[in-house]
Design an enzyme around this catalytic site. Structure first.
Site, PDB file in Angstrom:
ATOM      1  CB  SER A 247      -0.931   0.004   1.213  1.00  0.00           C
ATOM      2  OG  SER A 247      -1.812  -1.090   1.189  1.00  0.00           O
TER       3      SER A 247
ATOM      4  N   GLY B  35      -5.966  -3.067  -7.838  1.00  0.00           N
ATOM      5  CA  GLY B  35      -7.095  -2.169  -7.643  1.00  0.00           C
ATOM      6  C   GLY B  35      -6.649  -0.857  -7.035  1.00  0.00           C
TER       7      GLY B  35
ATOM      8  NE  ARG C  98     -10.375  -5.976  -7.383  1.00  0.00           N
ATOM      9  CZ  ARG C  98      -9.340  -5.657  -6.626  1.00  0.00           C
ATOM     10  NH1 ARG C  98      -8.109  -5.861  -7.045  1.00  0.00           N
ATOM     11  NH2 ARG C  98      -9.541  -5.109  -5.431  1.00  0.00           N
TER      12      ARG C  98
ATOM     13  CB  SER D 157     -13.112   1.365   0.182  1.00  0.00           C
ATOM     14  OG  SER D 157     -12.066   1.244  -0.756  1.00  0.00           O
TER      15      SER D 157
ATOM     16  CD  GLN E  60      -8.319  -0.519  -3.526  1.00  0.00           C
ATOM     17  OE1 GLN E  60      -9.247  -0.606  -4.319  1.00  0.00           O
ATOM     18  NE2 GLN E  60      -7.459  -1.510  -3.337  1.00  0.00           N
TER      19      GLN E  60
ATOM     20  CG  ASP F  20      -5.936  -6.640   1.639  1.00  0.00           C
ATOM     21  OD1 ASP F  20      -6.868  -6.923   0.855  1.00  0.00           O
ATOM     22  OD2 ASP F  20      -5.292  -5.583   1.584  1.00  0.00           O
TER      23      ASP F  20
END
Length: 429
Positions: free
Chosen positions: A25, A94, A122, A167, A169, A316
């Site tokens: 990340s 992603g 996705r 999220s 992301q 994860d």
């Protein structure tokens, strides 16, 4: 298709993991955030995985100069990001696609983001829809829900967005857009997701502040940010596979060195601790991130657990945690984890299919599952191209021989995984 057979461990082990893969990340974010400065950024211990190298390559295609010496990387940003002459390939990541979508939405030019066959399946509407609502022009298959995504960057409006999805992301994509908006923007999620973006951008001088009521205030950039000067810590998500190993193989112990101890990243270790493993956290420094060692020791047979809170903090690690659940006493329950269905694979389905093949009884729910603990039997597992599924069942092989199909996907996040695993068991490929 590459495959590997993991042999049962010969007995107790004492493993010092000093070369766990650098944090994925943080490595992704280093490649992207360096583009927000006008000075060279220095990154040591950058993850040389396929996904993070894809993010680094995209930075180059946008005009940055990248100098690499192994895992030491210098990124010299351009004065202005340039429109690339080719499509931008995010690989299997992603994180790469969603964060770059937020960054590029405010940059003048035309950009096309794509990825491998798994990433192209996705959902992207979770970032495309809120970005389009503030002026971004984004198109793709299924009205922008599936890649390839075509982005025509330009002026962005300020926003106040309460995300229906917890999220990191989505949050990071909107923060990157907010830094380019015309006024201050505000973002909120119901449960704080991993906060690397806020920490790193704040360390670079951006004004990204989380208020007491949970709203994140994002002030548009008035000047380029300070460059990064960072050593990427080891990835706790990668280290967790060996934490589970020590927790399930009697009388074993592992020390995971120089890992981030960010509270939003070690929730899975807390769950393993609740199941009965002995875990110590030893902080050594705290600049961008708290960094230290995690020591995991086998204490006895694990007990079942219910996981329903802070799901965004351990999404994860749930596949690996499920291996611990499979050998624990009692029935473990996972709730509020529907996000697992839209990861590199439908992880609820792939985890349960794998456990069933190993002789473990399971019950599937739309947003989670139940695992009735007992024993694992030898099986052949299809990873479905999901690196965390492949590594989780490789760890299960320490208790019974396991054949894993499609192990090439492990290269995306943990290139030396089998090298470390070979220190405690034998492998065949």
């Amino acid at each position: 298709m590459r495959k590997a057979t993991v042999a049962q461990a010969g007995g107790a082990f004492n493993l010092v993991c000093s070369d766990i893969a650098p944090d994925k990340s943080i490595s992704h974010r280093c490649a992207m955030f360096s583009l927000l400065s006008e000075q060279p950024s220095t990154i040591k211990n950058f993850l040389l995985g396929e996904d993070t190298l894809a993010s680094l390559s995209i930075a180059e295609q946008l005009g940055a100069t990248v100098k690499r010496d192994g895992g030491d990387v210098e990124i010299i940003p351009p004065k202005k990001l340039t429109e690339p002459s080719n499509i931008l390939d995010c690989g299997n990541a992603g994180t790469g696609m969603r964060l770059y979508a937020g960054l590029l939405a405010g940059i003048d030019g035309h950009f096309v983001l794509t990825g491998d066959k798994y990433l192209r399946s996705r959902p992207m509407s979770r970032v495309a829809d809120p970005l389009r609502s503030i002026g971004a022009k984004i198109d793709g298959r299924e009205e922008g829900n599936l890649a390839p995504l075509a982005i025509r960057g330009g002026d962005l409006k300020a926003f106040r967005y309460h995300s229906p999805i917890d999220s990191a992301q989505v949050k990071s994509a909107l923060i990157l857009a907010g830094l380019q908006a015309n006024e201050n923007s505000y973002y909120k999620e119901d449960l704080l997701s991993r906060d690397h973006t806020e920490r790193m951008l704040s360390g670079m001088g951006a004004k990204v502040e989380t208020k007491e009521d949970g709203w994140i205030e994002i002030e548009p950039l008035k000047a380029p940010l300070k460059p990064l000067d960072i050593t990427v810590p080891a990835d706790p998500s990668s280290g967790f596979f060996f934490a589970v190993s020590a927790a399930i193989v009697p009388d074993s112990k592992t020390i995971i060195k120089n890992v981030t101890l960010n509270p939003t990243r070690i929730e899975a270790y807390k769950m393993l601790e609740k199941m009965g493993a002995t875990i110590n956290y030893i902080e050594k420094e705290n600049i961008y991130e708290p960094i230290g060692d995690i020591e995991v020791t086998y204490k006895g047979k694990l007990s079942a657990i219910t996981v329903e809170k802070n799901i965004a903090w351990l999404i994860d690690e749930l596949p690996a945690l499920s291996i611990a659940m499979a050998v624990a006493e009692g029935t473990s329950v996972v709730k509020n984890a529907k996000e697992l269905r839209v990861k590199e694979s439908d992880r609820i389905s792939t985890v349960l299919t794998g456990l069933t093949a190993c002789g473990v009884d399971t019950i599937e729910h739309e947003d989670g599952y139940e695992v009735i603990g007992g024993a694992l039997n030898s099986a052949t597992i299809n990873s479905h191209g999901d690196h965390r599924i492949a590594m989780s069942f490789a760890i299960a092989g320490l208790l019974c021989e396991m054949e894993i199909e499609d192990t090439a996907c492990i290269e995306t996040s943990f290139p030396n995984f089998f090298e470390i695993l070979s220190q405690i068991t034998s492998l065949r490929s």
